[in-house]
Write an enzyme that holds these catalytic residues in place. Structure first.
Site, PDB file in Angstrom:
ATOM      1  CG  HIS A   1      45.575  84.751  18.815  1.00  0.00           C
ATOM      2  ND1 HIS A   1      45.121  83.473  18.584  1.00  0.00           N
ATOM      3  CD2 HIS A   1      46.825  84.623  19.317  1.00  0.00           C
ATOM      4  CE1 HIS A   1      46.061  82.608  18.932  1.00  0.00           C
ATOM      5  NE2 HIS A   1      47.103  83.264  19.370  1.00  0.00           N
TER       6      HIS A   1
ATOM      7  CE  LYS B   1      51.206  79.232  23.702  1.00  0.00           C
ATOM      8  NZ  LYS B   1      52.649  79.538  23.718  1.00  0.00           N
TER       9      LYS B   1
ATOM     10  CE  LYS C   1      48.874  82.591  23.887  1.00  0.00           C
ATOM     11  NZ  LYS C   1      50.179  82.912  24.468  1.00  0.00           N
TER      12      LYS C   1
ATOM     13  CG  ASP D   1      51.435  81.135  27.207  1.00  0.00           C
ATOM     14  OD1 ASP D   1      51.989  81.487  26.162  1.00  0.00           O
ATOM     15  OD2 ASP D   1      51.768  81.573  28.333  1.00  0.00           O
TER      16      ASP D   1
ATOM     17  CD  GLU E   1      54.223  79.256  26.662  1.00  0.00           C
ATOM     18  OE1 GLU E   1      53.513  78.366  26.132  1.00  0.00           O
ATOM     19  OE2 GLU E   1      54.740  80.184  26.033  1.00  0.00           O
TER      20      GLU E   1
ATOM     21  CG  ASP F   1      57.139  82.670  26.323  1.00  0.00           C
ATOM     22  OD1 ASP F   1      56.010  82.783  25.838  1.00  0.00           O
ATOM     23  OD2 ASP F   1      58.142  83.180  25.817  1.00  0.00           O
TER      24      ASP F   1
ATOM     25  CE  LYS G   1      57.301  82.546  22.680  1.00  0.00           C
ATOM     26  NZ  LYS G   1      56.272  83.447  23.207  1.00  0.00           N
TER      27      LYS G   1
ATOM     28  CD  GLU H   1      54.412  78.557  20.954  1.00  0.00           C
ATOM     29  OE1 GLU H   1      53.422  78.165  21.602  1.00  0.00           O
ATOM     30  OE2 GLU H   1      55.049  79.584  21.257  1.00  0.00           O
TER      31      GLU H   1
HETATM   32  O1  LIG Z   1      53.784  82.139  23.739  1.00  0.00           O
HETATM   33  C1  LIG Z   1      53.248  83.246  23.651  1.00  0.00           C
HETATM   34  O2  LIG Z   1      52.851  83.813  24.646  1.00  0.00           O
HETATM   35  C2  LIG Z   1      53.164  83.952  22.349  1.00  0.00           C
HETATM   36  C3  LIG Z   1      52.474  83.255  21.292  1.00  0.00           C
HETATM   37  C4  LIG Z   1      52.658  81.818  21.138  1.00  0.00           C
HETATM   38  C5  LIG Z   1      51.497  81.320  20.696  1.00  0.00           C
HETATM   39  C6  LIG Z   1      50.514  82.312  20.830  1.00  0.00           C
HETATM   40  O3  LIG Z   1      49.325  82.229  20.514  1.00  0.00           O
HETATM   41  O4  LIG Z   1      51.061  83.419  21.379  1.00  0.00           O
HETATM   42 MN   LIG Z   2      54.030  82.147  25.932  1.00  0.00          MN
END
Ligand SMILES: O=C(O)C[C@H]1C=CC(=O)O1
Ligand SMILES: [Mn+2]
Length: 387
Positions: A25, A170, A172, A201, A227, A252, A276, A330
Protein backbone atom coordinates in the site's frame (compact mmCIF):
# COMPACT_ATOMS: atom_id res chain seq x y z
CA UNK A 1 -33.98 0.42 48.09
CA UNK A 2 -30.68 -1.50 47.96
CA UNK A 3 -27.95 0.48 46.23
CA UNK A 4 -27.05 -1.45 43.09
CA UNK A 5 -23.25 -1.93 43.17
CA UNK A 6 -21.28 0.30 40.81
CA UNK A 7 -19.65 -1.71 38.04
CA UNK A 8 -15.93 -1.02 38.01
CA UNK A 9 -13.15 -1.20 35.46
CA UNK A 10 -11.27 -4.29 36.61
CA UNK A 11 -8.62 -5.16 34.04
CA UNK A 12 -7.24 -3.54 30.88
CA UNK A 13 -5.20 -5.78 28.60
CA UNK A 14 -3.46 -4.64 25.44
CA UNK A 15 -1.82 -6.56 22.64
CA UNK A 16 -0.30 -5.83 19.26
CA UNK A 17 -1.50 -7.64 16.16
CA UNK A 18 0.57 -7.75 12.95
CA UNK A 19 -1.72 -8.45 9.98
CA UNK A 20 -0.41 -8.57 6.38
CA UNK A 21 -2.01 -6.34 3.73
CA UNK A 22 -3.29 -7.88 0.46
CA UNK A 23 -0.68 -5.90 -1.51
CA UNK A 24 1.87 -3.19 -0.88
CA UNK A 25 0.00 0.00 0.00
CA UNK A 26 2.08 2.87 -1.41
CA UNK A 27 1.63 6.24 0.26
CA UNK A 28 3.79 9.34 -0.31
CA UNK A 29 5.70 8.77 2.94
CA UNK A 30 5.80 4.97 3.25
CA UNK A 31 4.75 1.65 1.72
CA UNK A 32 2.72 -0.60 4.02
CA UNK A 33 2.87 -4.40 3.80
CA UNK A 34 1.52 -5.05 7.28
CA UNK A 35 -1.06 -3.27 9.37
CA UNK A 36 -0.26 -3.16 13.08
CA UNK A 37 -3.25 -2.90 15.38
CA UNK A 38 -3.21 -2.27 19.13
CA UNK A 39 -6.08 -4.15 20.70
CA UNK A 40 -7.57 -3.15 24.07
CA UNK A 41 -9.59 -5.69 26.04
CA UNK A 42 -11.32 -4.25 29.15
CA UNK A 43 -12.85 -6.52 31.77
CA UNK A 44 -15.45 -5.02 34.13
CA UNK A 45 -16.38 -6.13 37.65
CA UNK A 46 -19.81 -7.44 36.58
CA UNK A 47 -18.19 -9.81 34.04
CA UNK A 48 -18.95 -7.63 31.02
CA UNK A 49 -16.15 -6.84 28.59
CA UNK A 50 -15.32 -4.10 26.09
CA UNK A 51 -13.01 -4.14 23.06
CA UNK A 52 -11.19 -1.24 21.44
CA UNK A 53 -8.49 -0.61 18.85
CA UNK A 54 -5.85 1.94 17.97
CA UNK A 55 -4.07 1.97 14.61
CA UNK A 56 -1.81 4.30 12.69
CA UNK A 57 -0.15 3.98 9.31
CA UNK A 58 3.42 3.11 8.36
CA UNK A 59 4.97 3.11 11.81
CA UNK A 60 5.86 6.71 12.71
CA UNK A 61 5.81 7.93 9.09
CA UNK A 62 2.18 9.14 9.12
CA UNK A 63 1.76 10.65 12.59
CA UNK A 64 3.37 11.12 16.01
CA UNK A 65 2.26 7.81 17.56
CA UNK A 66 3.65 4.34 16.80
CA UNK A 67 1.84 1.06 17.57
CA UNK A 68 4.46 0.22 20.19
CA UNK A 69 4.13 3.71 21.70
CA UNK A 70 0.35 3.39 21.73
CA UNK A 71 0.62 0.13 23.70
CA UNK A 72 3.14 1.65 26.11
CA UNK A 73 1.04 4.77 26.72
CA UNK A 74 -1.99 2.61 27.56
CA UNK A 75 -0.11 0.07 29.70
CA UNK A 76 1.96 2.60 31.62
CA UNK A 77 -0.14 5.76 31.89
CA UNK A 78 -3.79 5.27 30.86
CA UNK A 79 -4.81 1.84 32.18
CA UNK A 80 -3.47 2.24 35.75
CA UNK A 81 -5.39 5.52 36.11
CA UNK A 82 -8.68 3.86 35.10
CA UNK A 83 -8.54 0.61 37.09
CA UNK A 84 -11.17 0.68 39.84
CA UNK A 85 -13.17 3.56 38.30
CA UNK A 86 -16.90 3.55 37.53
CA UNK A 87 -17.24 1.57 34.28
CA UNK A 88 -20.29 3.52 33.07
CA UNK A 89 -18.72 6.97 33.43
CA UNK A 90 -17.02 7.27 30.04
CA UNK A 91 -16.89 11.08 30.24
CA UNK A 92 -15.25 10.93 33.67
CA UNK A 93 -12.63 8.54 32.31
CA UNK A 94 -11.83 10.57 29.18
CA UNK A 95 -11.68 13.86 31.10
CA UNK A 96 -9.31 12.31 33.67
CA UNK A 97 -7.07 10.86 30.95
CA UNK A 98 -7.00 14.22 29.14
CA UNK A 99 -5.58 15.70 32.36
CA UNK A 100 -3.02 12.94 32.91
CA UNK A 101 -1.97 12.29 29.32
CA UNK A 102 -1.10 14.92 26.71
CA UNK A 103 -1.49 14.06 23.03
CA UNK A 104 -1.49 10.28 22.44
CA UNK A 105 -4.91 10.56 20.83
CA UNK A 106 -4.81 7.10 19.22
CA UNK A 107 -3.99 5.47 22.58
CA UNK A 108 -6.86 7.38 24.22
CA UNK A 109 -9.17 6.33 21.38
CA UNK A 110 -8.40 2.63 21.77
CA UNK A 111 -9.40 2.69 25.45
CA UNK A 112 -12.41 5.00 24.97
CA UNK A 113 -13.88 2.72 22.29
CA UNK A 114 -13.64 -0.24 24.71
CA UNK A 115 -15.45 1.78 27.40
CA UNK A 116 -18.30 2.71 25.01
CA UNK A 117 -18.47 -0.92 23.84
CA UNK A 118 -18.78 -2.20 27.42
CA UNK A 119 -21.40 0.43 28.30
CA UNK A 120 -23.51 -0.45 25.26
CA UNK A 121 -23.32 -4.14 26.06
CA UNK A 122 -24.35 -3.61 29.71
CA UNK A 123 -27.30 -1.43 28.63
CA UNK A 124 -28.20 -3.75 25.73
CA UNK A 125 -27.92 -1.00 23.10
CA UNK A 126 -25.58 -0.13 20.21
CA UNK A 127 -22.97 2.60 20.60
CA UNK A 128 -24.90 4.46 17.85
CA UNK A 129 -27.85 4.47 20.25
CA UNK A 130 -25.60 5.99 22.95
CA UNK A 131 -24.90 8.81 20.46
CA UNK A 132 -28.62 9.42 19.90
CA UNK A 133 -29.44 6.73 17.36
CA UNK A 134 -28.48 5.70 13.83
CA UNK A 135 -30.03 7.56 10.88
CA UNK A 136 -28.22 5.39 8.29
CA UNK A 137 -28.13 1.60 7.85
CA UNK A 138 -25.28 1.79 5.32
CA UNK A 139 -22.80 4.39 4.08
CA UNK A 140 -20.95 4.90 0.77
CA UNK A 141 -17.40 3.56 1.07
CA UNK A 142 -14.38 4.55 -1.06
CA UNK A 143 -11.41 2.34 -1.95
CA UNK A 144 -7.84 3.58 -2.04
CA UNK A 145 -5.87 2.81 -5.21
CA UNK A 146 -2.26 2.63 -4.04
CA UNK A 147 -0.47 -0.19 -5.82
CA UNK A 148 2.11 2.27 -7.10
CA UNK A 149 1.35 1.34 -10.71
CA UNK A 150 -1.25 3.00 -12.96
CA UNK A 151 -2.17 -0.12 -14.91
CA UNK A 152 -2.61 -2.17 -11.71
CA UNK A 153 -4.72 0.61 -10.20
CA UNK A 154 -6.91 0.77 -13.32
CA UNK A 155 -7.47 -3.00 -13.28
CA UNK A 156 -8.29 -2.86 -9.57
CA UNK A 157 -10.72 0.04 -10.06
CA UNK A 158 -12.57 -1.65 -12.93
CA UNK A 159 -12.88 -4.83 -10.90
CA UNK A 160 -14.27 -2.91 -7.91
CA UNK A 161 -16.88 -1.26 -10.15
CA UNK A 162 -17.73 -4.57 -11.82
CA UNK A 163 -18.28 -6.30 -8.48
CA UNK A 164 -20.27 -3.29 -7.18
CA UNK A 165 -17.91 -3.00 -4.20
CA UNK A 166 -16.63 0.55 -4.83
CA UNK A 167 -17.34 3.43 -7.22
CA UNK A 168 -15.47 6.07 -5.22
CA UNK A 169 -11.67 5.94 -5.55
CA UNK A 170 -9.01 7.76 -3.59
CA UNK A 171 -5.62 7.73 -5.32
CA UNK A 172 -2.49 8.01 -3.22
CA UNK A 173 -0.07 10.51 -4.85
CA UNK A 174 2.80 12.71 -3.73
CA UNK A 175 5.67 10.29 -4.17
CA UNK A 176 6.40 11.13 -7.84
CA UNK A 177 6.67 14.54 -9.51
CA UNK A 178 3.49 16.63 -9.69
CA UNK A 179 3.45 16.19 -13.46
CA UNK A 180 3.72 12.38 -13.20
CA UNK A 181 1.05 12.25 -10.47
CA UNK A 182 -1.40 14.39 -12.46
CA UNK A 183 -0.84 12.18 -15.51
CA UNK A 184 -1.44 9.08 -13.34
CA UNK A 185 -4.74 10.50 -12.06
CA UNK A 186 -5.82 11.52 -15.57
CA UNK A 187 -5.19 7.97 -16.86
CA UNK A 188 -7.34 6.47 -14.11
CA UNK A 189 -10.15 9.00 -14.53
CA UNK A 190 -10.00 8.34 -18.29
CA UNK A 191 -10.37 4.60 -17.60
CA UNK A 192 -13.28 4.77 -15.14
CA UNK A 193 -15.08 7.75 -16.70
CA UNK A 194 -18.40 8.78 -15.15
CA UNK A 195 -18.81 5.35 -13.49
CA UNK A 196 -16.75 6.49 -10.54
CA UNK A 197 -15.71 9.48 -8.47
CA UNK A 198 -11.94 10.08 -8.38
CA UNK A 199 -10.21 11.93 -5.53
CA UNK A 200 -6.56 12.06 -4.41
CA UNK A 201 -4.65 12.08 -1.12
CA UNK A 202 -1.21 13.74 -1.18
CA UNK A 203 -0.51 13.03 2.51
CA UNK A 204 1.13 16.47 2.98
CA UNK A 205 3.87 15.83 0.39
CA UNK A 206 3.51 19.01 -1.72
CA UNK A 207 4.87 22.54 -1.23
CA UNK A 208 2.44 25.41 -1.91
CA UNK A 209 4.03 25.87 -5.34
CA UNK A 210 3.61 22.15 -6.13
CA UNK A 211 0.00 22.36 -4.97
CA UNK A 212 -0.85 25.35 -7.18
CA UNK A 213 0.26 23.38 -10.25
CA UNK A 214 -1.17 20.16 -8.86
CA UNK A 215 -4.67 21.42 -8.11
CA UNK A 216 -4.96 23.02 -11.53
CA UNK A 217 -3.90 19.82 -13.24
CA UNK A 218 -6.06 17.61 -11.04
CA UNK A 219 -9.26 19.56 -11.63
CA UNK A 220 -8.57 19.61 -15.38
CA UNK A 221 -8.19 15.81 -15.15
CA UNK A 222 -11.66 15.47 -13.58
CA UNK A 223 -10.48 14.84 -10.01
CA UNK A 224 -13.13 16.09 -7.55
CA UNK A 225 -11.18 16.49 -4.32
CA UNK A 226 -7.62 16.75 -3.05
CA UNK A 227 -6.81 15.59 0.49
CA UNK A 228 -4.14 17.33 2.60
CA UNK A 229 -1.99 18.57 -0.28
CA UNK A 230 0.43 20.45 2.02
CA UNK A 231 1.73 19.86 5.58
CA UNK A 232 -0.78 20.11 8.43
CA UNK A 233 0.77 23.28 9.90
CA UNK A 234 0.39 25.30 6.67
CA UNK A 235 -3.01 26.89 7.47
CA UNK A 236 -2.36 29.90 5.17
CA UNK A 237 -1.40 27.69 2.24
CA UNK A 238 -4.47 25.46 2.75
CA UNK A 239 -6.64 28.61 2.89
CA UNK A 240 -5.16 29.92 -0.40
CA UNK A 241 -5.70 26.55 -2.09
CA UNK A 242 -9.23 26.21 -0.67
CA UNK A 243 -10.21 29.66 -1.93
CA UNK A 244 -8.32 29.50 -5.21
CA UNK A 245 -9.65 26.45 -7.05
CA UNK A 246 -12.98 24.72 -7.82
CA UNK A 247 -11.64 21.31 -6.74
CA UNK A 248 -12.56 20.53 -3.11
CA UNK A 249 -9.71 20.70 -0.57
CA UNK A 250 -10.00 18.25 2.35
CA UNK A 251 -8.12 18.49 5.64
CA UNK A 252 -6.84 15.25 7.18
CA UNK A 253 -3.49 15.39 9.00
CA UNK A 254 -4.40 18.95 10.06
CA UNK A 255 -7.28 17.63 12.18
CA UNK A 256 -6.16 16.33 15.58
CA UNK A 257 -9.23 16.96 17.68
CA UNK A 258 -11.85 19.71 18.07
CA UNK A 259 -9.38 22.52 18.75
CA UNK A 260 -7.69 21.92 15.37
CA UNK A 261 -11.12 21.63 13.75
CA UNK A 262 -12.08 25.07 15.02
CA UNK A 263 -8.75 26.55 13.93
CA UNK A 264 -9.00 25.08 10.40
CA UNK A 265 -12.62 26.19 10.05
CA UNK A 266 -11.83 29.73 11.27
CA UNK A 267 -8.93 29.96 8.76
CA UNK A 268 -11.15 28.71 5.90
CA UNK A 269 -8.34 26.20 5.44
CA UNK A 270 -10.51 23.40 4.00
CA UNK A 271 -13.76 22.75 2.16
CA UNK A 272 -14.15 19.28 3.71
CA UNK A 273 -13.06 17.53 6.92
CA UNK A 274 -11.82 13.94 6.84
CA UNK A 275 -12.91 13.01 10.35
CA UNK A 276 -10.86 10.15 11.80
CA UNK A 277 -11.86 8.71 15.17
CA UNK A 278 -8.27 7.82 16.12
CA UNK A 279 -6.85 11.19 15.04
CA UNK A 280 -9.65 13.02 16.89
CA UNK A 281 -9.00 11.21 20.17
CA UNK A 282 -12.04 8.95 20.32
CA UNK A 283 -15.71 8.69 19.35
CA UNK A 284 -16.78 11.63 21.55
CA UNK A 285 -13.97 13.87 20.29
CA UNK A 286 -14.74 12.87 16.68
CA UNK A 287 -18.38 13.83 17.27
CA UNK A 288 -17.14 17.27 18.40
CA UNK A 289 -15.05 17.64 15.22
CA UNK A 290 -18.13 16.70 13.18
CA UNK A 291 -20.23 19.30 15.00
CA UNK A 292 -17.70 22.03 14.19
CA UNK A 293 -17.71 21.08 10.48
CA UNK A 294 -21.53 21.14 10.44
CA UNK A 295 -21.64 24.51 12.21
CA UNK A 296 -19.12 25.93 9.71
CA UNK A 297 -21.01 24.51 6.71
CA UNK A 298 -18.06 22.34 5.68
CA UNK A 299 -18.29 18.98 3.91
CA UNK A 300 -17.83 15.74 5.87
CA UNK A 301 -16.05 12.45 5.07
CA UNK A 302 -15.56 9.46 7.33
CA UNK A 303 -11.80 8.92 7.40
CA UNK A 304 -9.93 5.73 8.21
CA UNK A 305 -6.68 4.97 9.98
CA UNK A 306 -6.86 1.58 8.26
CA UNK A 307 -8.45 0.00 11.29
CA UNK A 308 -9.33 -3.69 11.30
CA UNK A 309 -13.00 -4.68 11.48
CA UNK A 310 -12.94 -3.78 15.18
CA UNK A 311 -12.07 -0.09 14.87
CA UNK A 312 -14.12 0.10 11.67
CA UNK A 313 -17.22 -1.17 13.50
CA UNK A 314 -16.66 1.47 16.19
CA UNK A 315 -16.33 4.28 13.65
CA UNK A 316 -19.45 3.10 11.81
CA UNK A 317 -21.45 3.36 15.04
CA UNK A 318 -20.66 7.09 15.25
CA UNK A 319 -20.93 7.93 11.55
CA UNK A 320 -24.30 6.14 11.35
CA UNK A 321 -25.65 9.02 13.46
CA UNK A 322 -24.33 11.85 11.23
CA UNK A 323 -27.06 13.55 9.15
CA UNK A 324 -25.03 14.24 5.99
CA UNK A 325 -21.70 12.72 4.97
CA UNK A 326 -21.55 14.54 1.64
CA UNK A 327 -18.27 12.91 0.61
CA UNK A 328 -19.08 9.43 1.98
CA UNK A 329 -16.55 7.36 3.91
CA UNK A 330 -13.42 5.24 3.40
CA UNK A 331 -14.08 2.58 6.03
CA UNK A 332 -12.48 -0.17 3.91
CA UNK A 333 -9.73 -1.13 6.39
CA UNK A 334 -10.68 -4.82 6.84
CA UNK A 335 -10.66 -5.26 3.02
CA UNK A 336 -6.98 -4.24 2.84
CA UNK A 337 -5.98 -7.10 5.19
CA UNK A 338 -5.32 -10.69 4.22
CA UNK A 339 -7.48 -11.97 7.08
CA UNK A 340 -10.50 -11.06 9.22
CA UNK A 341 -10.19 -10.80 13.00
CA UNK A 342 -13.93 -10.46 13.69
CA UNK A 343 -16.16 -13.47 14.25
CA UNK A 344 -18.64 -11.87 11.79
CA UNK A 345 -17.08 -9.68 9.07
CA UNK A 346 -18.51 -6.26 8.32
CA UNK A 347 -20.68 -6.37 5.18
CA UNK A 348 -19.62 -4.48 2.02
CA UNK A 349 -22.04 -4.50 -0.94
CA UNK A 350 -23.67 -2.17 -3.48
CA UNK A 351 -20.86 0.36 -3.11
CA UNK A 352 -21.67 0.71 0.61
CA UNK A 353 -20.55 -0.58 3.99
CA UNK A 354 -23.32 -1.72 6.32
CA UNK A 355 -23.56 -0.52 9.91
CA UNK A 356 -23.01 -3.57 12.16
CA UNK A 357 -26.07 -4.58 14.15
CA UNK A 358 -25.99 -5.69 17.79
CA UNK A 359 -25.06 -4.17 21.15
CA UNK A 360 -21.94 -2.17 21.84
CA UNK A 361 -19.86 -1.55 18.70
CA UNK A 362 -21.57 -4.57 17.09
CA UNK A 363 -18.40 -6.64 16.76
CA UNK A 364 -16.93 -9.73 18.43
CA UNK A 365 -13.36 -10.99 17.97
CA UNK A 366 -12.40 -14.38 16.53
CA UNK A 367 -10.16 -15.70 19.34
CA UNK A 368 -8.21 -18.02 17.03
CA UNK A 369 -7.33 -15.14 14.70
CA UNK A 370 -6.28 -12.97 17.64
CA UNK A 371 -4.05 -15.77 18.95
CA UNK A 372 -2.58 -16.21 15.46
CA UNK A 373 -1.81 -12.54 14.75
CA UNK A 374 -0.76 -11.34 18.23
CA UNK A 375 2.85 -10.17 18.39
CA UNK A 376 3.45 -11.34 21.98
CA UNK A 377 1.60 -12.19 25.19
CA UNK A 378 -0.60 -9.30 26.27
CA UNK A 379 0.19 -7.53 29.57
CA UNK A 380 -2.76 -7.41 32.01
CA UNK A 381 -3.09 -4.48 34.41
CA UNK A 382 -5.00 -5.90 37.38
CA UNK A 383 -6.94 -3.74 39.88
CA UNK A 384 -4.53 -1.93 42.22
CA UNK A 385 -5.27 -2.41 45.96
CA UNK A 386 -7.22 0.46 47.64
CA UNK A 387 -7.69 4.00 46.26
O1 LIG B 1 -6.09 9.15 4.70
C1 LIG B 1 -4.98 8.66 4.91
O2 LIG B 1 -3.97 9.28 4.62
C2 LIG B 1 -4.84 7.36 5.61
C3 LIG B 1 -5.49 6.24 4.99
C4 LIG B 1 -6.81 6.41 4.39
C5 LIG B 1 -6.87 5.59 3.34
C6 LIG B 1 -5.57 5.12 3.07
O3 LIG B 1 -5.23 4.33 2.19
O4 LIG B 1 -4.70 5.67 3.95
MN1 LIG C 1 -5.39 11.20 4.26
Amino acid sequence: MWNTPVTKIDQIETMILDIPTIRGHVLSMATMRTQIAVLVLVKFSDGSEGIGEGTTIGGLSYGPESPEGIKLAIDTYIAPALIGRDADNVNGATQLIDKLVKGNRIAKTAVEIALWDGLGKRLGVSVAQLFGGAVHERLPVAWTLASGNSETDIAEALQMIETRRHNIFKLKIGKRSVREDVAHVARIKQAVGEAASVRVDVNTAWSLQDARWGLKGLQDAGCELVEQPVPARYRRAMAELTGGYEIAVMADEALNGPEDALSVAKANAADVFAVKVAQSGGLKRASEVIAIAEAAGLGLYGGTMLETGLGTAAALQLFATVETLGWGTEFFGPLLLTDEILAEPIIYRDFCVEIPKGVGIGAALDPDKIAFFRRDAGRTITAVAGE
